[in-house]
Each structure stands twice: as structure tokens, then as C-alpha cells.
Design a protein around this motif. Structure first.
Motif, PDB file in Angstrom:
ATOM      1  N   ALA A  41       0.838  -1.204   0.000  1.00 42.37           N
ATOM      2  CA  ALA A  41       0.000   0.000   0.000  1.00 42.37           C
ATOM      3  C   ALA A  41       0.870   1.249   0.000  1.00 42.37           C
ATOM      4  CB  ALA A  41      -0.906  -0.010   1.221  1.00 42.37           C
ATOM      5  N   MET A  42       0.440   2.249  -0.781  1.00 42.00           N
ATOM      6  CA  MET A  42       1.138   3.532  -0.795  1.00 42.00           C
ATOM      7  C   MET A  42       0.419   4.444   0.194  1.00 42.00           C
ATOM      8  SD  MET A  42       2.865   3.245  -3.947  1.00 42.00           S
ATOM      9  CE  MET A  42       3.062   4.934  -4.306  1.00 42.00           C
ATOM     10  N   VAL A  43       1.146   4.864   1.209  1.00 43.42           N
ATOM     11  CA  VAL A  43       0.533   5.634   2.279  1.00 43.42           C
ATOM     12  C   VAL A  43       1.324   6.908   2.504  1.00 43.42           C
ATOM     13  CG1 VAL A  43      -0.303   5.501   4.642  1.00 43.42           C
ATOM     14  CG2 VAL A  43       0.002   3.422   3.347  1.00 43.42           C
ATOM     15  N   GLY A  44       0.645   7.971   2.818  1.00 39.14           N
ATOM     16  CA  GLY A  44       1.336   9.217   3.134  1.00 39.14           C
ATOM     17  C   GLY A  44       0.355  10.335   3.352  1.00 39.14           C
ATOM     18  N   ASN A  45       0.877  11.496   3.737  1.00 37.23           N
ATOM     19  CA  ASN A  45       0.037  12.675   3.939  1.00 37.23           C
ATOM     20  C   ASN A  45      -0.595  13.083   2.613  1.00 37.23           C
ATOM     21  OD1 ASN A  45       1.902  14.545   6.494  1.00 37.23           O
ATOM     22  ND2 ASN A  45       0.757  12.657   6.574  1.00 37.23           N
ATOM     23  N   PRO A  46      -1.690  13.820   2.656  1.00 32.62           N
ATOM     24  CA  PRO A  46      -2.277  14.305   1.411  1.00 32.62           C
ATOM     25  C   PRO A  46      -1.288  15.171   0.624  1.00 32.62           C
ATOM     26  CG  PRO A  46      -3.811  14.608   3.219  1.00 32.62           C
ATOM     27  CD  PRO A  46      -2.508  14.170   3.825  1.00 32.62           C
ATOM     28  N   ASN A  47      -1.352  15.069  -0.690  1.00 40.36           N
ATOM     29  CA  ASN A  47      -0.559  15.891  -1.598  1.00 40.36           C
ATOM     30  C   ASN A  47       0.954  15.701  -1.478  1.00 40.36           C
ATOM     31  OD1 ASN A  47      -0.931  17.687  -3.769  1.00 40.36           O
ATOM     32  ND2 ASN A  47      -0.137  19.365  -2.550  1.00 40.36           N
ATOM     33  N   ASP A  90      -2.946   2.394  -4.318  1.00 42.81           N
ATOM     34  CA  ASP A  90      -2.819   3.826  -4.052  1.00 42.81           C
ATOM     35  C   ASP A  90      -3.996   4.221  -3.167  1.00 42.81           C
ATOM     36  OD1 ASP A  90      -1.951   6.440  -4.157  1.00 42.81           O
ATOM     37  OD2 ASP A  90      -3.067   6.890  -6.000  1.00 42.81           O
ATOM     38  N   LEU A  91      -3.694   4.954  -2.096  1.00 43.09           N
ATOM     39  CA  LEU A  91      -4.736   5.299  -1.139  1.00 43.09           C
ATOM     40  C   LEU A  91      -4.898   6.810  -1.046  1.00 43.09           C
ATOM     41  CD1 LEU A  91      -3.807   2.841   1.744  1.00 43.09           C
ATOM     42  CD2 LEU A  91      -5.757   2.692   0.197  1.00 43.09           C
ATOM     43  N   PRO A  92      -6.037   7.265  -0.549  1.00 38.83           N
ATOM     44  CA  PRO A  92      -6.171   8.692  -0.248  1.00 38.83           C
ATOM     45  C   PRO A  92      -5.139   9.086   0.806  1.00 38.83           C
ATOM     46  CG  PRO A  92      -8.296   7.580  -0.114  1.00 38.83           C
ATOM     47  CD  PRO A  92      -7.263   6.514  -0.249  1.00 38.83           C
ATOM     48  N   GLY A  93      -4.762  10.350   0.823  1.00 42.28           N
ATOM     49  CA  GLY A  93      -3.797  10.811   1.813  1.00 42.28           C
ATOM     50  C   GLY A  93      -4.417  10.867   3.192  1.00 42.28           C
TER      51      GLY A  93
END
Ligand code: GTP
Ligand code: MG
Lengths: 746, 97
Positions: A41-47, A90-93
Motif C-alpha cells: 500500500a502507498m501511504v502518506g500525507n495528502p498531496n 494507491d490510497l487517499p492521503g
């Protein structure tokens, strides 16, 4: 151990408001059976650049934009590595594992394994924005506790350099104890190395034990809760620790805490209640302690990895914002930008539109000349070519609109607009962040409604969903363009005329602008009304990160524009084509005896019958049965109105004049139409305006109804929306038409 | 939050003598240090970095009483006055005057 699914809370479904799936969570640590492929999973803060990296790795082209909250759904792709294919998600931030909006909730649920339809990932790619290291590492600190292998990817290293900073990937790797790689995904820099590391990550050991610490009493509390979760809810030790830290980190008494507690067994719930009260009595707030402990630990990491190489310069973004966010000029620029959009859409787009219209006519004539006369020729020329052609003519306008929105999205101006508009929006119960869904609704209400997932306040979100379809979407453009082109003169309202070139605002552009303005004003008005009456409650929250300005990549902008345009053409080639043919049949049959005039034939057809049934209801608005057919067929899609009118007017033409008439544009045909009883023209400018007003306000889109149903979890709101919008449209058109007649127009 | 949350850990950063106010009282360009966050968004604000002792600067205020823009931990966040009023800050230390 409890059997899988024993801890399913009954209200989990309601909690996952935006979730498209039925979410029946297995216990968080259940390893999913029959897993064939590794899932990362790709994870991180928005933008922070997750989707940009996802696209670069998978070769897909998911939507990228320079504002927080572009991705609001889970997206899957495949990455081929030396070790075999890997599924990337890909996930929402998200800012933390405590979700405050529906899009964050989706990401959190995937990570913690609360979703039945998505296996818990085998590893995490934590995308970290190097220009905003501290806040990004807060989430990293939570992810490291999940007990899943983590790979940290540093993006935005170029932006960091503009701020005089550099993140030392090696130092960070050493401090975190997990691999760290720096990339620039758009330029494919660092990707081969990253892919190599990625292939190995799932088989790596989970991250080292946490480095943040709490005062001893608080430490003991977390351990105790973790023990209870292991014992009563069958969690593994790591999962139990993560959940305990998250649970105790929630503000006491908040809805979030109540929701989280419902997930666990009653023993856990009772225990935490007593303990939290005991802490409160001593004046200790665990959630504060935990957050501060993490940030303290992050501070240590930052000190080791961040190199401030130059004094913090005044960046270009800062300079630009002095103008774009100026207390006076900011608003002036905003209005000028919006006005330019409408002016260009009408003036510039008319040249290519005329070319396309010419080509469609030529195609129709070419076919007509080569086919034997008869029903089949009529079907092809009047049904298919006229139907599809009448829609494709509006491609240039739609392209321009998409170009403009895509430029706003990629530069970062959208977030500025949200900042400027928040005050106005909050007056009617909306939200600065509602601006982005509402603006996207100018293109299409469906992505607009989806984009509301980023709004933290559920009330502001529902309000935005309810009014978003009032924003004038691109499917209405064909209706406006035909009506305006035929009935509104191109006189110059102000500006100069240089030969054939008109510089300034024409009456046509002004009318188009008025339609957009009407939709927008109606959206705000209805929001204010609902805010006062239906949806009273919590005051909305507005917290928005301001992204730096970025130069849009020409390639991305052009590609997105054409991609969206292609969807439009595809729709014209499939749905609209099919509908055109159906309409042609309905308006050609039942065949009347030979010698019946075509207009009478049309009247007696199935379509004519439907139109005439509707006529009594729309007569007060100035519409006749032919427009009734158009309105009925618009419920499939608004642009079908133009197709329907095209078919009706082509079919009801005198056969003798067929070939010359074909080249006459639809607008001309409508102008020439005379009411047989009164002898007056069917269409007057007043009727045209009344019709456009109806199209601005009425809910005529099945796909939007479906999306609203999904996003609000039921039929209540979409049905309400259809009712209020149709009522509003009818009354406003009634006022326009009858008022106009009283004033002596038409 | 129904209960007020006395914050023991921030006591050191918030000497009783320092001038305290809420974030929305500050003018453009003013800097301060966070003491304590309250209200319904406390959890989110803290996660966004408003922990006690953090340095914040008001970089912009929108017209008509619109949102504020705050710079903290090297990023920019906009928030409404209502949210800003739940953040207590301290402006007393010499570096900010
Ligand atoms: N300068 C620079 N810009 C980047 C980099 N990576 C991504 N971007 C830009 O940053 C913006 C955000 O990228 P996205 O990939 O949409 O970010 P995201 O993390 O998916 O965002 P959400 O879906 O909103 O959470 C876009 O304008 C990208 O073009 C980078 O390494 N350097
Ligand atoms: Mg994204």
C-alpha cells in the motif's frame, strides 16, 4: 482466539459512510487466506506525491493534482519486479491513523485491515514529502508501530532544495531502521533502485521497536490495554499495541472514541472507561501525551536527517501569494479568472465548433447521396449522424473547460480559491473545501460528489452533495450553446470591435455566464436554506494545508484534457448513438398513411405521444410537446436534449427539401418552427431562456443520482434531491416565462 | 470535548508570567508558541503539529474575517478563526518582541 468476524460491530457499515464496499472487518491481525500476490500500500500525507509515484511505478494514469485530497478512492495497479508481480494500492492521503474525513477513513481501514474486500497489505510504501519532513514523519511514527515492513520514499526533494533544505536519506534510514529512498517520480529519477528495494521489502523484518516513550504510568496503561485486546479480541501483540495506542490517543468522549470502542469487546470498553476517568482525575490527558511523545521522537529524527543548507529564502510561492491571496486583489483576480473562463468558452470555442459542425453536415450529405432513399438512410443520416454530430460539436467547449480546470488543479490555485471563498461558503453552512467539489461539478457532478469525501464535517459534506448538481455541468453546454447560438444575438455589451474580431463581452457570453451564475447562486441559496432548516448541528471544521505553487507539466495537462475528451467522445459514440437510434424509431413509428405531412407524422409517433402527455405540465413554462420529448430523453443524459431536438427536426422535415435542409444547423430549424395553431414561432428568445433555466436547475442525470445514493448510503437524499431540484426548476422557469410575458417579451 | 484538559506537560513551556492569548488574536506576521489546544478539533490540531512549545507564525488573514494562514513546522495551514480560538499561545518571550 475468537473466530474470524466475531468482533464485527453492527454499526460499522454506517461508520464507513463513504465506503463503497460493505465493510465487515475481520479482526485487524487476521492474515487473509489464499493470498496469491504480494500487496503493497502507498501511504502518506495528502498531496505528498503518492499518486505520481504510483503512476510512475504501475504505468497507470490516475488523477494527480496539486491540492490535498485528489485521490479519494482506493486504486490498484501492478508493478513487475524481478521477484514477480506486486499489487500496489494507491490510497487517499491521511494525516494520522485517526481519520477525520471519509477519504482518510478509507485509507485507515485498508491499513488496519478493517475492510473485507481488501486484504491487509504485506508492506507499506510510506511516501514522505521532504519539504515538510516533520509533519510527514508523524504519520511514519504511527505506521512503524503497525508491525508491517515499511519502506520510506522521499519525494519533493526539489521543493525542499528551494527552501534551502535537504533530507539525508542515509541518515534517516539509520535513524528509522527501515529503508529510505529518494525519488523524483515524474522524471523517473531513483525508480530502478526503488523497484529493487520494493521487491525485497515484504520479506523484510518489521520495523524495529518504537523509540517514542511515555511517562511510566502511561506506558503501563498502554501495555495493560494491549494485554486486554490480546486476551479478549484475539489480537496479535503488535496489532494489540497499535490499537491500544490509537484507542488511548483518541480524545475522551469524542464520537471517534465511541466508534473505536464499539469495535472491541465489552471488557475492554469498561476497563478503558475506568482508567481514563482515573487519569482525568489526576489531570492527565493520554491523547496529549501520546501525540507529544511522537512529535518529540520525530524532532530527534529531523535533527539527524534534515540539513538546513541555506537561510530560509522567500520562495516564489510566498511572493505569488502576496498577490493571489491579497485581501483585495486576490478577490479581483479570482473574479477575472472566472470571467475569462466563460468568455473563452464561448468565443474561442466557436471557431473549431463551426468546423466540426461543417464536417458533420458534410458526412451526412455524403452518406445521403450514396444510400438509396428509405428508412435505413433516414436512420443513418437523421438518427446516427445528426444525433452524434450534434453532441460532438461541443467538444471544443468541453476541452477548454477541462483545460482550465486542469490548470487550476495543477498549479495549486484551487487551494487558494478555497481559502478566499471560505468566508462566503461558511455563511451558507458550506466549507472552503466545498469549493473544490463545486468547481469540479462545472465539469461533471459525479467527480464533484466524490470529491466531497475530503470534507471533515459530515454536515458540510452532505450540504455540498445536495447542491453540487446545481452547478452547471458540461453536459448542459450543448443545450446552452444551441439555444444561445440560435436566439441570443452576438452584440457587443462592452469592448471593442476590430473588423470581424470582437474583443470584450458579447451578449452571448453574458447569457452563458448568467446560466453559470444562476446555477451557482441557486447552489448557495439552497445550501443556506437547508443549513437553516434541515441540517442544524455541529459547526464545520476547516483545516487545509496550502500547497506550494507548481508549474503544471504540459504533458499531464494535455493528456488529462484529451483523456476526458475521449471519454466524452466515447459516450457520444455509444450511449448517445444508441439513444439517437432509439429516438429515431420512437419518432418515426407508428407510420402514418402515406401523404401525412412529416410534422403530423412526428406528432402521432410514440415520442410525440410522450411529449404531448407531458405538454400540459410544461405549457406554463412556454414549452411545447417537442421540447417535452427533449426533456424526457434528457433524464438519460442532459446532452441528449440536443440529439433529441436534432432527430425530431430532421424527421419532421419535408422529404422534398431533405438534402438542402440537412445542411441547416439545428438552431436554424428551431427558429423556423412555427406553431400550427397560433402561427407564431415555437421558440422565442424568452422560451429559449426559460428552457435554459430549466436545464440549469433540474436534476436530469441518472448517474449523479446513483453516485449520491452511494455516497449518502441510501435513497433518502437522492430522492429528496430529485424532488427539490425539479420543483425549483419548474417554479423558476415558470417565473421567468410568465414574468417575461407580462413584461412584454416573447 | 466536554471536559477541559489540564495539561501538565505544557506547564514548563507556559510560564504563568508570559503574555497569553488565543491564536486568532494575533496579527499578521506575529509569532508565538503554542501552549495548549482545546475544543472539538484538539486531536486533529495536535496531530497537525500544534503541540505545546511549537513555534507558529500568522502569515496571512483573509478579508471579511475569513480564515487565517499559519506557518508551523515549515508548512502552511489555513484554519478558521473559530478553530484558531481554541489554540492558546504565548507571546511573552523576548524572541517574539
Ligand atoms: N516538485 C515536485 N512535485 C511533485 C513531486 N511529486 C509529485 N509532485 C507534484 O505534487 C502534486 C501532488 O501529487 P499527487 O501525486 O497528486 O499527490 P498525492 O499524494 O497522490 O495527493 P492526494 O491524492 O491528494 O493525497 C502534483 O502536482 C505533482 O505533480 C516531486 O517529486 N517534486
Ligand atoms: Mg493521490
Amino acid at each position: 482466539m475468537k473466530p474470524t468476524g466475531a468482533t464485527v460491530p453492527p454499526d460499522e457499515r454506517a461508520a464507513a459512510a463513504a465506503d463503497t464496499s460493505r465493510s465487515v472487518p475481520p479482526p485487524p491481525d487476521s492474515s487473509s487466506p489464499a493470498r496469491t500476490r504480494t500487496v503493497i500500500a502507498m501511504v502518506g500525507n495528502p498531496n505528498c506525491g503518492k499518486t505520481t509515484l504510483f503512476n510512475a511505478l504501475t504505468g497507470l494514469r490516475q488523477k494527480v493534482g496539486n491540492y490535498p485530497g485528489v485521490t479519494v478512492e482506493r486504486k490498484e495497479g501492478t508493478l513487475n519486479t524481478a521477484a514477480g508481480p506486486i499489487t500496489l494500492i494507491d490510497l487517499p492521503g491521511l494525516y494520522s491513523l485517526t481519520p477525520h474525513s471519509p477519504d482518510e477513513r478509507i485509507a485507515r481501514d485498508v491499513l488496519l485491515g478493517y475492510r473485507a474486500d481488501t486484504p491487509r497489505p504485506d508492506a507499506i510504501v510510506n511516501v514522505v514529502d521532504a519539504s515538510n519532513l516533520e509533519r510527514n514523519l508523524y504519520l511514519t511514527s504511527q505506521l512503524l508501530d503497525l508491525g508491517i515492513p515499511v519502506l520510506v520514499v522521499l519525494t519533493m526533494n526539489d521543493t525542499a532544495a528551494l527552501h534551502g533544505m535537504r533530507v539525508d536519506a542515509d541518515a534517516l534510514q539509520e535513524a528509522l531502521g527501515v529503508p529510505v529512498r529518494a525519488v523524483q517520480a515524474a522524471k523517473r529519477r531513483g525508480l530502478p533502485d526503488l523497484i529493487e528495494t520494493l521487491a525485497e521489502v515484504p520479506s523484510q523484518a518489521p520495523p524495529p521497536a518504537r523509540t517514542w516513550t511515555l511517562p511510566p504510568t502511561a506506558e503501563r496503561e498502554i501495555e495493560e490495554m494491549a494485554g486486554l485486546l490480546q486476551e479478549h479480541d484475539g489480537l496479535s501483540p503488535t496489532a494489540a499495541f497499535t490499537e491500544a495506542a490509537l484507542l488511548l490517543g483518541l480524545p475522551d468522549g469524542s464520537p471517534l472514541q465511541q466508534e473505536a470502542l464499539r469495535r472491541w469487546s465489552p471488557t475492554v470498553r469498561e476497563h478503558i472507561r475506568t482508567d481514563l476517568d482515573a487519569f482525568a482525575a489526576e489531570g492527565i490527558d493520554l491523547s496529549t501525551l501520546i501525540t507529544e511523545a511522537r512529535y518529540t521522537d520525530v524532532g530527534r529524527l529531523v535533527a539527524r536527517a534534515l540539513r538546513q543548507e541555506a537561510a530560509v529564502p522567500v520562495t516564489l510561492s510566498d511572493k505569488l501569494d502576496r498577490v493571489f491571496l491579497h485581501r483585495f486583489w486576490g478577490y479581483v483576480i479570482f473574479l477575472v479568472l472566472m470571467a475569462t473562463l466563460f468568455q473563452t468558452m464561448f468565443t474561442w470555442a466557436s471557431y473549431p465548433a463551426d468546423l466540426i459542425a461543417g464536417a458533420v453536415d458534410a458526412a451526412g450529405q455524403w452518406i445521403a447521396a450514396r444510400m438509396p432513399e428509405g428508412d435505413l438512410r433516414d436512420l443513418v443520416v437523421n438518427g446516427a449522424v445528426a444525433g452524434v454530430g450534434n453532441t460532438v460539436v461541443f467538444l471544443p467547449q468541453i476541452l477548454l473547460l477541462f483545460l482550465f480546470i486542469s490548470l487550476l488543479e495543477d498549479t495549486g490555485y484551487l487551494a487558494r480559491a478555497a481559502f478566499l471563498m471560505d468566508r462566503l461558503m461558511s455563511r451558507v453552512g458550506l466549507h472552503g473545501k466545498s469549493f473544490i467539489p463545486l468547481l469540479s461539478s462545472y465539469a461533471c457532478a459525479i467527480p464533484g460528489v466524490m470529491a466531497t469525501r475530503t470534507i471533515e464535517s459530515s454536515r458540510a459534506r452532505l450540504l455540498t452533495i445536495l447542491v453540487a448538481p446545481l452547478m452547471s455541468c458540461s453536459a448542459r453546454i450543448p443545450v446552452y450553446a444551441v439555444m444561445i447560438g440560435a436566439f441570443i444575438p452576438a452584440t457587443l455589451v462592452f469592448g471593442v470591435q476590430l473588423g470581424g474580431l470582437k474583443l470584450g463581452l458579447t451578449l452571448q457570453a453574458l447569457t452563458l455566464f448568467s446560466m453559470y451564475a444562476l446555477g451557482t447562486v441557486a447552489a448557495f441559496g439552497m445550501a443556506a436554506l437547508f443549513n437553516r432548516t434541515l441540517l442544524k448541528g455541529d459547526g464545520p471544521t476547516f483545516l487545509m494545508e496550502m500547497p506550494p505553487y507548481r508549474l503544471p507539466s504540459l504533458r499531464t495537462v494535455v493528456l488529462t484534457m484529451f483523456e476526458r475528451a475521449w471519454l466524452f467522445v466515447k459516450r457520444a459514440g455509444t450511449v448517445i448513438l444508441a439513444l439517437s437510434i432509439v429516438l429515431w424509431f420512437l419518432s418515426t413509428y407508428p407510420k402514418q398513411p402515406a401523404g401525412t405531412p412529416p410534422s403530423e407524422q412526428m406528432r402521432q409517433s410514440y415520442a410525440g405521444l410522450a411529449g404531448r402527455t407531458l405538454e400540459p405540465f410544461i405549457r406554463p413554462l412556454g414549452f411545447d410537446w417537442k421540447m417535452g420529448i427533449g426533456i424526457i430523453s434528457s433524464f438519460a443524459a442532459r446532452e441528449v436534449f440536443v440529439t433529441a431536438m436534432g432527430t425530431i427536426y430532421s424527421v419532421s422535415e419535408d422529404a422534398a427539401e431533405d438534402e438542402e435542409k440537412l445542411s441547416v444547423a439545428l438552431g436554424e430549424k428551431m427558429k423556423a418552427d412555427v406553431n400550427p395553431t397560433t402561427g407564431r414561432p415555437t421558440f422565442t428568445p424568452l422560451v429559449a431562456i426559460s428552457l435554459m433555466v430549466f436545464y440549469v436547475l433540474a436534476m436530469q442525470c441518472i448517474s449523479t443520482v446513483a453516485v449520491v445514493k452511494r455516497e449518502t448510503n441510501g435513497w433518502k437524499w437522492p430522492l429528496f434531491q430529485i424532488a427539490y431540484m425539479t420543483g425549483l426548476a419548474w417554479f423558476t422557469s415558470f417565473l421567468v416565462y410568465q414574468g417575461g410575458r407580462l413584461l412584454g417579451f416573447g | 470535548m466536554k471536559r477541559s484538559t489540564p495539561n501538565t506537560s505544557s506547564a514548563a513551556d507556559c510560564p504563568a508570567t508570559a503574555a497569553q492569548c488565543t491564536l486568532d488574536c494575533l496579527g499578521k506576521g506575529q509569532k508565538a508558541r503554542v501552549c495548549q489546544v482545546e475544543g472539538p478539533n484538539r486531536c486533529r490540531l495536535m496531530e497537525l503539529g500544534f503541540t505545546s512549545g511549537t513555534e507558529v507564525e500568522i502569515s496571512r488573514r483573509a478579508a471579511f474575517g475569513g480564515p487565517l494562514e499559519v506557518r508551523l513546522r515549515s508548512y502552511r495551514l489555513s484554519l478558521r478563526c473559530e478553530e484558531a480560538s481554541s489554540i492558546r499561545v504565548e507571546t511573552g518571550s523576548p524572541e517574539f518582541t
